[in-house]
Design a protein around this motif. Structure first.
Motif, PDB file in Angstrom:
ATOM      1  N   VAL A 165       0.848  -1.184   0.000  1.00 41.22           N
ATOM      2  CA  VAL A 165       0.000   0.000   0.000  1.00 41.22           C
ATOM      3  C   VAL A 165       0.884   1.234   0.000  1.00 41.22           C
ATOM      4  CG1 VAL A 165      -1.689   1.321   1.338  1.00 41.22           C
ATOM      5  CG2 VAL A 165      -1.904  -1.158   1.168  1.00 41.22           C
ATOM      6  N   ASP A 166       0.587   2.178  -0.884  1.00 41.74           N
ATOM      7  CA  ASP A 166       1.330   3.436  -0.931  1.00 41.74           C
ATOM      8  C   ASP A 166       0.828   4.328   0.201  1.00 41.74           C
ATOM      9  OD1 ASP A 166       2.627   5.790  -1.453  1.00 41.74           O
ATOM     10  OD2 ASP A 166       1.808   6.066  -3.467  1.00 41.74           O
ATOM     11  N   LEU A 167       1.638   4.452   1.251  1.00 40.10           N
ATOM     12  CA  LEU A 167       1.211   5.223   2.420  1.00 40.10           C
ATOM     13  C   LEU A 167       1.236   6.722   2.161  1.00 40.10           C
ATOM     14  CD1 LEU A 167       2.912   3.185   5.292  1.00 40.10           C
ATOM     15  CD2 LEU A 167       0.526   3.126   4.552  1.00 40.10           C
ATOM     16  N   ASN A 168       1.761   7.131   1.022  1.00 44.11           N
ATOM     17  CA  ASN A 168       1.716   8.550   0.651  1.00 44.11           C
ATOM     18  C   ASN A 168       0.439   8.896  -0.107  1.00 44.11           C
ATOM     19  OD1 ASN A 168       4.389   9.506   1.582  1.00 44.11           O
ATOM     20  ND2 ASN A 168       5.169   8.026   0.092  1.00 44.11           N
ATOM     21  N   SER A 169      -0.369   7.882  -0.426  1.00 45.61           N
ATOM     22  CA  SER A 169      -1.558   8.107  -1.249  1.00 45.61           C
ATOM     23  C   SER A 169      -2.783   8.487  -0.439  1.00 45.61           C
ATOM     24  CB  SER A 169      -1.873   6.836  -2.052  1.00 45.61           C
ATOM     25  OG  SER A 169      -2.300   5.793  -1.183  1.00 45.61           O
ATOM     26  N   GLY A 170      -2.716   8.291   0.890  1.00 39.21           N
ATOM     27  CA  GLY A 170      -3.882   8.570   1.720  1.00 39.21           C
ATOM     28  C   GLY A 170      -4.782   7.383   1.940  1.00 39.21           C
ATOM     29  N   ILE A 171      -4.452   6.227   1.347  1.00 43.14           N
ATOM     30  CA  ILE A 171      -5.263   5.020   1.559  1.00 43.14           C
ATOM     31  C   ILE A 171      -5.238   4.616   3.026  1.00 43.14           C
ATOM     32  CG2 ILE A 171      -5.414   2.548   1.049  1.00 43.14           C
ATOM     33  CD1 ILE A 171      -4.459   3.153  -1.742  1.00 43.14           C
ATOM     34  N   ALA A 172      -4.068   4.726   3.637  1.00 40.62           N
ATOM     35  CA  ALA A 172      -3.920   4.339   5.043  1.00 40.62           C
ATOM     36  C   ALA A 172      -2.872   5.228   5.696  1.00 40.62           C
ATOM     37  CB  ALA A 172      -3.524   2.871   5.165  1.00 40.62           C
ATOM     38  N   ASP A 173      -2.980   5.371   7.007  1.00 42.53           N
ATOM     39  CA  ASP A 173      -2.000   6.156   7.763  1.00 42.53           C
ATOM     40  C   ASP A 173      -0.782   5.321   8.139  1.00 42.53           C
ATOM     41  OD1 ASP A 173      -3.663   8.617   8.079  1.00 42.53           O
ATOM     42  OD2 ASP A 173      -4.954   7.230   9.179  1.00 42.53           O
ATOM     43  N   ALA A 174      -0.988   3.996   8.263  1.00 42.18           N
ATOM     44  CA  ALA A 174       0.095   3.093   8.654  1.00 42.18           C
ATOM     45  C   ALA A 174      -0.264   1.702   8.146  1.00 42.18           C
ATOM     46  CB  ALA A 174       0.275   3.082  10.173  1.00 42.18           C
ATOM     47  N   ALA A 175       0.714   0.801   8.188  1.00 39.57           N
ATOM     48  CA  ALA A 175       0.482  -0.567   7.735  1.00 39.57           C
ATOM     49  C   ALA A 175       1.236  -1.534   8.632  1.00 39.57           C
ATOM     50  CB  ALA A 175       0.928  -0.744   6.281  1.00 39.57           C
ATOM     51  N   VAL A 176       0.625  -2.688   8.895  1.00 41.53           N
ATOM     52  CA  VAL A 176       1.322  -3.788   9.551  1.00 41.53           C
ATOM     53  C   VAL A 176       1.675  -4.784   8.456  1.00 41.53           C
ATOM     54  CG1 VAL A 176       1.182  -5.678  11.204  1.00 41.53           C
ATOM     55  CG2 VAL A 176       0.124  -3.482  11.734  1.00 41.53           C
ATOM     56  N   PHE A 182      12.442  -1.058   4.348  1.00 36.72           N
ATOM     57  CA  PHE A 182      11.290  -0.249   3.993  1.00 36.72           C
ATOM     58  C   PHE A 182      11.794   1.189   3.840  1.00 36.72           C
ATOM     59  CE2 PHE A 182       9.946  -3.797   6.676  1.00 36.72           C
ATOM     60  CZ  PHE A 182       9.041  -4.425   5.844  1.00 36.72           C
ATOM     61  N   ALA A 183      12.321   1.460   2.666  1.00 38.36           N
ATOM     62  CA  ALA A 183      13.032   2.714   2.415  1.00 38.36           C
ATOM     63  C   ALA A 183      12.137   3.927   2.654  1.00 38.36           C
ATOM     64  CB  ALA A 183      13.552   2.728   0.978  1.00 38.36           C
ATOM     65  N   GLY A 184      12.667   4.892   3.389  1.00 38.41           N
ATOM     66  CA  GLY A 184      11.967   6.139   3.624  1.00 38.41           C
ATOM     67  C   GLY A 184      10.837   6.055   4.629  1.00 38.41           C
ATOM     68  N   MET A 185      10.693   4.910   5.302  1.00 36.21           N
ATOM     69  CA  MET A 185       9.597   4.711   6.231  1.00 36.21           C
ATOM     70  C   MET A 185      10.089   4.675   7.678  1.00 36.21           C
ATOM     71  SD  MET A 185       6.673   4.406   4.618  1.00 36.21           S
ATOM     72  CE  MET A 185       6.838   5.210   3.018  1.00 36.21           C
ATOM     73  N   VAL A 186       9.205   5.013   8.589  1.00 40.07           N
ATOM     74  CA  VAL A 186       9.447   4.816  10.018  1.00 40.07           C
ATOM     75  C   VAL A 186       8.957   3.410  10.351  1.00 40.07           C
ATOM     76  CG1 VAL A 186       8.931   5.602  12.352  1.00 40.07           C
ATOM     77  CG2 VAL A 186       9.151   7.271  10.482  1.00 40.07           C
ATOM     78  N   HIS A 208       5.044   3.443   8.856  1.00 43.04           N
ATOM     79  CA  HIS A 208       4.349   4.678   8.474  1.00 43.04           C
ATOM     80  C   HIS A 208       5.366   5.691   7.967  1.00 43.04           C
ATOM     81  CE1 HIS A 208       5.514   6.912  12.211  1.00 43.04           C
ATOM     82  NE2 HIS A 208       5.500   5.696  12.743  1.00 43.04           N
ATOM     83  N   THR A 209       4.876   6.765   7.391  1.00 42.07           N
ATOM     84  CA  THR A 209       5.769   7.753   6.777  1.00 42.07           C
ATOM     85  C   THR A 209       6.372   8.711   7.794  1.00 42.07           C
ATOM     86  OG1 THR A 209       3.980   9.342   6.382  1.00 42.07           O
ATOM     87  CG2 THR A 209       4.379   7.689   4.665  1.00 42.07           C
ATOM     88  N   GLY A 210       5.734   8.838   8.969  1.00 40.13           N
ATOM     89  CA  GLY A 210       6.172   9.844   9.934  1.00 40.13           C
ATOM     90  C   GLY A 210       5.622  11.215   9.626  1.00 40.13           C
ATOM     91  N   ARG A 211       4.861  11.315   8.519  1.00 40.96           N
ATOM     92  CA  ARG A 211       4.343  12.625   8.094  1.00 40.96           C
ATOM     93  C   ARG A 211       2.825  12.654   8.020  1.00 40.96           C
ATOM     94  NH1 ARG A 211       8.262  11.059   4.684  1.00 40.96           N
ATOM     95  NH2 ARG A 211       6.742  10.560   3.057  1.00 40.96           N
ATOM     96  N   SER A 212       2.166  11.590   8.481  1.00 42.62           N
ATOM     97  CA  SER A 212       0.707  11.542   8.395  1.00 42.62           C
ATOM     98  C   SER A 212       0.078  12.653   9.232  1.00 42.62           C
ATOM     99  CB  SER A 212       0.196  10.176   8.885  1.00 42.62           C
ATOM    100  OG  SER A 212      -1.203  10.197   9.061  1.00 42.62           O
ATOM    101  N   ALA A 213      -1.044  13.170   8.757  1.00 41.32           N
ATOM    102  CA  ALA A 213      -1.788  14.163   9.543  1.00 41.32           C
ATOM    103  C   ALA A 213      -2.280  13.561  10.847  1.00 41.32           C
ATOM    104  CB  ALA A 213      -2.962  14.691   8.717  1.00 41.32           C
ATOM    105  N   ASN A 214      -2.376  12.224  10.870  1.00 34.95           N
ATOM    106  CA  ASN A 214      -2.827  11.520  12.071  1.00 34.95           C
ATOM    107  C   ASN A 214      -1.659  10.856  12.799  1.00 34.95           C
ATOM    108  OD1 ASN A 214      -5.509  12.158  11.386  1.00 34.95           O
ATOM    109  ND2 ASN A 214      -5.672  10.336  10.091  1.00 34.95           N
ATOM    110  N   ILE A 215      -0.502  11.501  12.806  1.00 33.57           N
ATOM    111  CA  ILE A 215       0.696  10.894  13.382  1.00 33.57           C
ATOM    112  C   ILE A 215       0.508  10.573  14.870  1.00 33.57           C
ATOM    113  CG2 ILE A 215       1.744  13.146  13.820  1.00 33.57           C
ATOM    114  CD1 ILE A 215       3.513   9.823  12.893  1.00 33.57           C
ATOM    115  N   LYS A 216      -0.206  11.405  15.609  1.00 33.05           N
ATOM    116  CA  LYS A 216      -0.414  11.123  17.031  1.00 33.05           C
ATOM    117  C   LYS A 216      -1.228   9.849  17.222  1.00 33.05           C
ATOM    118  CE  LYS A 216      -0.039  15.884  18.752  1.00 33.05           C
ATOM    119  NZ  LYS A 216      -0.723  16.981  19.498  1.00 33.05           N
TER     120      LYS A 216
END
Length: 296
Positions: free
Chosen positions: A132-143, A150-154, A269-277
């Motif tokens: 899943v492209d976590l930059n697309s807005g489909i999801a805030d995080a993935a298990v 996982f390049a560029g990901m937290v 996750h990207t570390g940049r989601s609007a829902n990071i908290k």
């Protein structure tokens, strides 16, 4: 698009998920006869059988196993999109993409604890085995399960998976030699590698060189393989975490080793989601749940 009627696809997806026309009917608030009719209509439209029907159970044919994951993910996508539209006014929400087996066998039984700890977070689960492209807005995080990177990901590593033979106690399997003549339940891995736990690798490690692995049953969804093992239909090389509750309930036994190490589960996750908290709250809750299991 040239697609079968939506009602037939919906009936098939529910029946395939439950492996039961009766439970699918209960979920969709119709009769089992209506589910059977819709599935028959879909089979006639496609020109293939999707279920093998037996007196007290139904199982997916090869065509059914191929169709089910796509429909499952598609309906999950519909639900997520609809939930997003309906929940725009909510202040706190979190969408996590998870593997269907992880959701069913590990996450869902525990989610009441997350909801109790975070009643203000509206959690939505997106079940998919695909990246899943976590930059697309489909999801805030993935298990996800694997070795990475996982390049560029937290990445928060959750726990390592381990695999061993499990079966119904009805089979009375007590030692590796008892596997001769048994039905082997095989898992079809989406992206196998040299560390993928297969029966061939397990038998080599166990010193069983003359076991016939050419036959048996193959499953694209390991929850179905586990259900087949519970029904006494064979022996499956299963994740210890995914069968923890079945072993505790004595529906399955792990009669012997060796145990094979698998990869790890990770929260990504990207570390940049609007829902990071919310993502961080979910990650902290996962860590607490794993600690309750002794670190797994």
């Amino acid at each position: 698009m040239s697609l079968p009627p939506l009602a037939t696809l919906r009936a098939f997806e529910a029946a395939a998920r439950h492996l039961s026309f009766k439970r699918a009917a209960s979920e969709l608030a119709v009769t089992p006869t209506a589910i059977s009719h819709q599935v028959r209509l879909l089979e006639e439209t496609l020109g293939v059988r999707l279920f093998d029907r037996k007196p007290r159970q139904v199982t997916l044919t090869a065509a059914g196993q191929e169709l089910y994951p796509t429909l499952r993910d598609g309906f999950a996508g519909f639900a997520i999109a609809i939930d997003r539209v309906k929940a725009r006014k909510q202040q706190r929400s979190l969408t996590v993409s998870v593997l269907a087996s992880f959701a069913a066998k590990w996450l869902l039984p525990r989610l009441g604890g997350f909801q109790a700890a975070h009643p203000d977070i509206h959690l939505r689960l997106h079940t998919s085995a695909e990246v899943v492209d976590l930059n697309s807005g489909i999801a805030d995080a993935a298990v996800r399960y694997g070795r990475g990177p996982f390049a560029g990901m937290v990445v928060q590593t959750l726990f390592a998976d381990r695999f061993a033979p499990v079966c119904s106690p009805m089979l009375n399997i007590q030692q590796p030699n008892d596997l001769r003549g048994q039905t082997f339940l095989h898992l079809e891995w989406l992206r196998p590698d040299e560390a993928t736990p297969t029966w061939a690798r397990w038998c080599k490690r166990a010193g069983l060189d003359d076991v016939d692995l050419s036959s048996g049953l193959s499953f694209s969804d390991d929850t179905h393989a586990i259900q087949a093992a519970i029904a006494g239909q064979g022996v499956v090389l299963a994740s210890s975490e995914m069968v923890r509750s079945e072993i505790a309930a004595k529906l399955l036994v792990q009669p012997f080793g060796p145990v094979m190490e698998g990869h790890h589960y990770h929260l990504i996750h990207t570390g940049r989601s609007a829902n990071i908290k919310e993502v961080e709250a979910f990650g902290a809750w996962l860590a607490d749940e794993i600690a309750k299991d002794g670190g797994v």
